[in-house]
Design an enzyme around this catalytic site. Structure first.
Site, PDB file in Angstrom:
ATOM      1  N   SER A 240     -10.081   6.069   1.895  1.00 44.64           N
ATOM      2  CA  SER A 240      -9.338   5.465   2.996  1.00 44.64           C
ATOM      3  C   SER A 240      -8.692   6.531   3.897  1.00 44.64           C
ATOM      4  CB  SER A 240      -8.305   4.494   2.420  1.00 44.64           C
ATOM      5  OG  SER A 240      -7.964   3.560   3.393  1.00 44.64           O
ATOM      6  N   HIS A 381     -11.823  -3.019  -0.519  1.00 39.39           N
ATOM      7  CA  HIS A 381     -11.386  -1.685  -0.112  1.00 39.39           C
ATOM      8  C   HIS A 381     -10.728  -0.980  -1.304  1.00 39.39           C
ATOM      9  CE1 HIS A 381      -9.924   1.294   2.731  1.00 39.39           C
ATOM     10  NE2 HIS A 381      -8.706   1.161   2.259  1.00 39.39           N
TER      11      HIS A 381
HETATM   12  C1  GTR Z   1      -4.901   0.891   6.522  1.00 37.90           C
HETATM   13  C2  GTR Z   1      -5.352   1.637   7.741  1.00 37.90           C
HETATM   14  C3  GTR Z   1      -6.690   2.239   7.473  1.00 37.90           C
HETATM   15  C4  GTR Z   1      -6.789   2.896   6.108  1.00 37.90           C
HETATM   16  C5  GTR Z   1      -5.935   2.240   5.048  1.00 37.90           C
HETATM   17  C6  GTR Z   1      -5.631   3.073   3.789  1.00 37.90           C
HETATM   18  O1  GTR Z   1      -3.770   0.167   6.721  1.00 37.90           O
HETATM   19  O2  GTR Z   1      -5.402   0.747   8.805  1.00 37.90           O
HETATM   20  O3  GTR Z   1      -7.050   3.119   8.512  1.00 37.90           O
HETATM   21  O4  GTR Z   1      -6.564   4.238   6.186  1.00 37.90           O
HETATM   22  O5  GTR Z   1      -4.725   1.830   5.525  1.00 37.90           O
HETATM   23  O6  GTR Z   1      -5.419   4.273   3.836  1.00 37.90           O
HETATM   24  O7  GTR Z   1      -5.580   2.431   2.729  1.00 37.90           O
END
Ligand code: GTR
Length: 403
Positions: A240, A381
């Protein structure tokens, strides 16, 4: 009292407004492939002068640096050189997993003083022949949290050790706090006042992603001194926001021999011009501290950004690069992540190396035989054992004959 009440009600209205602004930004997000705008991708293989890059030598000697500059100037900010006097101390060392490996904590002091430091948690396999490949990545919650069984799937140390490889990790916030506030504390790692940007700023305008990249390079400074580690098999990995940092680190620090981006999304691997899922407007508003101030001018204007994210992926060439997505992670735009990995193949071609196949692979069917790897995992995610299994296989394939 009256003024306190007034203050509190103004503050709560403000909070409600910003929460609803964020909500509506997220609500307006496009998840419909049919609504992806027409776009033209900028070609990484054209010099700023307009001339075509004809071969690997031209890329390596000149064009590559131009591309790094685009991201340094317009997106992440510059990553400064190491501070002077970086030194290390072993804090602890113990055998783990029934003798399968060694766990140690090494303190990286960031200058000649003993004031600024962060701890690196290192796992190395025991009883292996010679130095081992190392995964190097930052973690979100603290080094200790990576040992927590509940989080264990994110850092499957035992699995990596069994594969004859090692892992080094440090807490993101101990390098640079992920917020506008400093002094963030976790149970076990103390993040002292500020982070590396406040200690070594020298008037620079670098975002937190560059600061994390800087920290990852200091971990390499240590690993280069550790005889158990193969200096030619260093892999930078991140999930991420830390996946964005992993790509940017690999672009800046050629001591890394492989780069792995797990669900890195917007400003990581995903093609920005698709405006699918998270956009520049949303990311630049929610996380301005990740970027250089220059990035602000591209909010809502992905099409005028001089690069797109396949340029960032191609900065790893000719070293192997792996991009991964998850089926339910539409926010990070799996198709856009695959596309930039696919297009990065053009730069690999200059080196006589192959990238991805022509078709985006379906769920859980990794495409990882060539120099650019990709998989789409079923699920959310996250970074889980399935992802690590693919990375371990990718490392085995590419480092098999590497000296
Ligand atoms: C989210 C963000 C993403 C991603 C994520 C993370 O809120 O919008 O770009 O980086 O966090 O790091 O889990």
């Amino acid at each position: 009292m009256n003024s306190l009440v007034r203050y509190l009600s103004v503050a709560s209205v403000f909070l409600m407004l910003s929460a609803s602004a964020l909500y509506s930004q997220r609500r307006n997000v496009n998840y419909d492939e049919a609504k992806v705008p027409q776009y033209e991708l900028p070609d990484p293989l054209v010099f700023e002068s307009g001339k075509k890059v004809k071969n690997a030598r031209q890329w390596t000697s000149k064009r590559r640096a131009e591309v790094v500059e685009v991201f340094a100037d317009q997106m992440f900010g510059h990553v400064p050189a190491a501070s002077e006097g970086v030194h290390f101390a072993l804090v602890s060392e113990q055998e783990v997993y029934g003798g399968l490996g060694v766990r140690k904590v090494v303190r990286v002091f960031l200058d000649e003083s003993d004031k600024h430091w962060f701890d690196v948690l290192i796992h190395l396999p025991k009883g292996v022949d010679g130095p081992v490949p190392m995964f190097v990545g930052l973690n979100f919650k603290s080094n200790a949290a990576t040992l927590d069984e509940r989080a264990g799937f994110r850092w499957p140390y035992e699995m990596v050790l069994k594969a004859g490889m090692g892992v080094a990790t440090a807490w993101r916030d101990a390098v640079e706090p992920d917020g506008k506030d400093s002094n963030i504390k976790s149970e076990t790692d103390v993040c002292r006042d500020g982070g590396v940007r406040s200690w070594y700023n020298e008037g620079g305008d670098w975002g937190a992603i560059s600061a994390w990249a800087w920290g990852l390079s200091r971990i390499v400074d240590y690993l280069e001194t550790d005889p158990a580690v193969d200096k030619d098999k260093l892999i930078v990995i991140g999930h991420s926001r830390l996946g964005k940092a992993a790509l940017w680190t690999g672009a800046n620090d050629l001591r890394f021999d492989m780069v792995i981006s797990n669900d890195s999304g917007c400003c990581g691997a995903a093609i920005s011009r698709r405006k699918f899922g998270e956009t520049f407007e949303v990311i630049g508003t929610s996380f301005p501290h990740w970027f250089t101030r220059e990035f602000d001018k591209y909010k809502g204007k992905e099409e005028i950004f001089p690069a797109d994210q396949h340029w960032l992926v191609s900065l790893v060439a000719p070293r192997p690069v792996y991009v991964a997505s998850a089926t339910e992670d539409l926010w990070a735009d799996p198709k856009g992540e695959w596309l930039s990995a696919k297009h990065a193949g053009e730069v690999y071609k200059l080196f006589g190396l192959s990238g991805l196949g022509d078709k985006m692979p379906g769920p859980d069917s990794p495409d990882r035989e060539n120099h650019v790897g990709y998989h789409l995992r079923t699920g959310k995610h996250n970074i889980v054992a399935y992802d690590w299994q693919q990375y371990i296989e990718f490392v085995k394939t590419h480092f098999k004959d590497k000296k």
